[in-house]
Design a protein around this motif. Sequence first.
Motif, PDB file in Angstrom:
ATOM      1  N   LEU A  39      39.055   4.248  22.942  1.00 16.91           N
ATOM      2  CA  LEU A  39      39.072   2.852  22.228  1.00 16.91           C
ATOM      3  C   LEU A  39      40.500   2.543  22.219  1.00 16.91           C
ATOM      4  CD1 LEU A  39      37.891   0.311  21.199  1.00 16.91           C
ATOM      5  CD2 LEU A  39      37.708   1.406  18.958  1.00 16.91           C
ATOM      6  N   PHE A  40      41.303   3.623  21.785  1.00 22.54           N
ATOM      7  CA  PHE A  40      42.731   3.651  21.664  1.00 22.54           C
ATOM      8  C   PHE A  40      43.635   4.535  22.660  1.00 22.54           C
ATOM      9  CE2 PHE A  40      40.883   2.979  17.669  1.00 22.54           C
ATOM     10  CZ  PHE A  40      41.388   1.770  17.322  1.00 22.54           C
TER      11      PHE A  40
ATOM     12  N   GLU B  88      37.975  -6.925  35.192  1.00 16.81           N
ATOM     13  CA  GLU B  88      38.902  -5.935  34.668  1.00 16.81           C
ATOM     14  C   GLU B  88      39.112  -6.195  33.370  1.00 16.81           C
ATOM     15  OE1 GLU B  88      40.964  -4.437  38.690  1.00 16.81           O
ATOM     16  OE2 GLU B  88      41.837  -6.093  37.694  1.00 16.81           O
ATOM     17  N   ARG B  89      39.369  -7.822  32.995  1.00 15.32           N
ATOM     18  CA  ARG B  89      39.944  -8.448  31.754  1.00 15.32           C
ATOM     19  C   ARG B  89      38.706  -7.973  30.811  1.00 15.32           C
ATOM     20  NH1 ARG B  89      42.828 -14.300  32.968  1.00 15.32           N
ATOM     21  NH2 ARG B  89      44.205 -13.146  34.543  1.00 15.32           N
ATOM     22  N   GLY B  90      37.271  -8.123  31.175  1.00 15.56           N
ATOM     23  CA  GLY B  90      36.218  -7.742  30.642  1.00 15.56           C
ATOM     24  C   GLY B  90      36.217  -6.552  29.802  1.00 15.56           C
ATOM     25  N   PHE B  91      36.914  -5.529  30.253  1.00 16.96           N
ATOM     26  CA  PHE B  91      36.959  -4.112  29.666  1.00 16.96           C
ATOM     27  C   PHE B  91      37.868  -4.653  28.247  1.00 16.96           C
ATOM     28  CE2 PHE B  91      39.568  -0.226  28.624  1.00 16.96           C
ATOM     29  CZ  PHE B  91      38.417   0.916  28.885  1.00 16.96           C
ATOM     30  N   TRP B  92      38.830  -5.154  28.163  1.00 13.13           N
ATOM     31  CA  TRP B  92      39.628  -5.255  27.026  1.00 13.13           C
ATOM     32  C   TRP B  92      38.769  -6.510  26.153  1.00 13.13           C
ATOM     33  CZ3 TRP B  92      41.942  -3.912  31.541  1.00 13.13           C
ATOM     34  CH2 TRP B  92      42.632  -2.631  31.466  1.00 13.13           C
ATOM     35  N   LEU B  93      38.333  -7.251  26.686  1.00 15.39           N
ATOM     36  CA  LEU B  93      37.631  -8.177  26.084  1.00 15.39           C
ATOM     37  C   LEU B  93      36.379  -7.718  25.007  1.00 15.39           C
ATOM     38  CD1 LEU B  93      37.059 -11.108  28.431  1.00 15.39           C
ATOM     39  CD2 LEU B  93      38.475 -11.428  26.482  1.00 15.39           C
ATOM     40  N   GLU B  94      35.871  -6.687  25.555  1.00 17.10           N
ATOM     41  CA  GLU B  94      34.802  -5.775  25.047  1.00 17.10           C
ATOM     42  C   GLU B  94      35.292  -4.933  23.894  1.00 17.10           C
ATOM     43  OE1 GLU B  94      32.234  -4.155  27.832  1.00 17.10           O
ATOM     44  OE2 GLU B  94      31.523  -5.755  28.755  1.00 17.10           O
ATOM     45  N   ALA B  95      36.513  -4.627  24.262  1.00 13.15           N
ATOM     46  CA  ALA B  95      37.164  -3.550  23.301  1.00 13.15           C
ATOM     47  C   ALA B  95      37.551  -4.188  21.775  1.00 13.15           C
ATOM     48  CB  ALA B  95      38.380  -2.779  23.813  1.00 13.15           C
ATOM     49  N   VAL B  96      37.995  -5.487  21.951  1.00  9.44           N
ATOM     50  CA  VAL B  96      38.590  -5.823  20.795  1.00  9.44           C
ATOM     51  C   VAL B  96      37.789  -6.070  19.406  1.00  9.44           C
ATOM     52  CG1 VAL B  96      39.279  -8.385  19.993  1.00  9.44           C
ATOM     53  CG2 VAL B  96      40.431  -7.518  21.959  1.00  9.44           C
ATOM     54  N   PRO B  97      36.587  -6.375  19.616  1.00  6.93           N
ATOM     55  CA  PRO B  97      35.596  -6.310  18.242  1.00  6.93           C
ATOM     56  C   PRO B  97      35.757  -4.962  17.979  1.00  6.93           C
ATOM     57  CG  PRO B  97      34.653  -7.668  20.104  1.00  6.93           C
ATOM     58  CD  PRO B  97      35.605  -6.979  20.714  1.00  6.93           C
TER      59      PRO B  97
END
Length: 281
Positions: free
Chosen positions: A84-85, A149-158
Motif C-alpha cells: 500500500l505504501f 493504470e490510474r485506477g491502481f491509485w484510485l483504489e489505493a486512496v481509501p
Amino acid sequence: ESYCRMFICANAFLEYLGQLSRPEEIEVIQVSNAGLLGDDHQIANVLRSLASFPQLRRLRLPLPSLPLAFRELLTMRLALPHLLFFVVDPERVEGADEWPEDSEEWPAMTEVWPTLETISPLSVFVREFSEVFENGEVAEEWERLSDAERGFWLEAVPRIRSAYRRWERAPGGTGHPSQGQAAGDTNGVADDFAEAALAEGAGGSSPSGGGSHRRGDTKTWRASPEPRASPGPGGQASSCGLAGPAEQGSPGGGEADARRATTHGAGDWRAEERSALRGLL
C-alpha cells in the motif's frame, strides 16, 4: 571507528530468488543491513524479478543505482498491489502494507500529507516516484497513464486514508498498533485490511544462502549475515556472494552474532542500547 557493511552480489541474489519454489506465496523480502553489488544489467534483472512476487507485503532492497526506465518501474509497481505504501529512488526500492515505523526514511504521515483531504491518487503517485524524475516531470507522467493504470491509485486512496485516520487517533500520532492499542485489540487495523489479508498457501523449501521463515502466517525471506573479521595486513576481503552460515567457534561469539543479526529488528537493537547505557550510568 570503521563502518562495516555486508554486500550481496546481484547475480547470486537473483539466482536465489529464481530457485524459490513458490514465489507467489512469499510475503516479505527485506535486506536491511546489506548492499547489493552489480552492474546496471544485473541490478535491472533483480528489479524485474520482483514482479514474480505478487503477495509481497514488505519489501526493502538497497540499490547501487536505478537502471530501469519509468515504464518498467511502473510495471513492477502495478504487480505489487499489497504494498500500500511504496517508494522508489536511486538508492532503494521499499514498500509495506502498513506505514513503516522502523525507518528514518519514512517520516510521519502528516509530514507527507498535512490533512486527510490532501491524499489523492496524484499525491500518492508523486510520493512514490518523485525521486525518479526531475521537477514537474512526475505530474506529466501521471497524465500519460491510461485509465486502467490510474485506477491502481484510485483504489489505493481509501485504504491509505483509513491508515491515516488510525495514525491521527494513535497517541503521539504514530498510527502503530503497539502504540495505540492494547495487546490483542487490533480491530482498527483488521477492519480496513481484512480484504487484503487473504489466506496464504503452504510454504515450500528455500535454497541455502538465506532463510525462509514463518512468523505467524507470514512467509519471510531474510538475508543471513555472516560475521567477518577485518582482514589483516595482506589479507583478502571475502568474495562477493550470499552469506553462508557463521563459522563455528569464531572469535567473539560470531555464531550468536549472526543469529541475532538475522532475528533482531530495530526495536531490539535500541532496547539493547538502552540497557547498556543504563549499566554505564
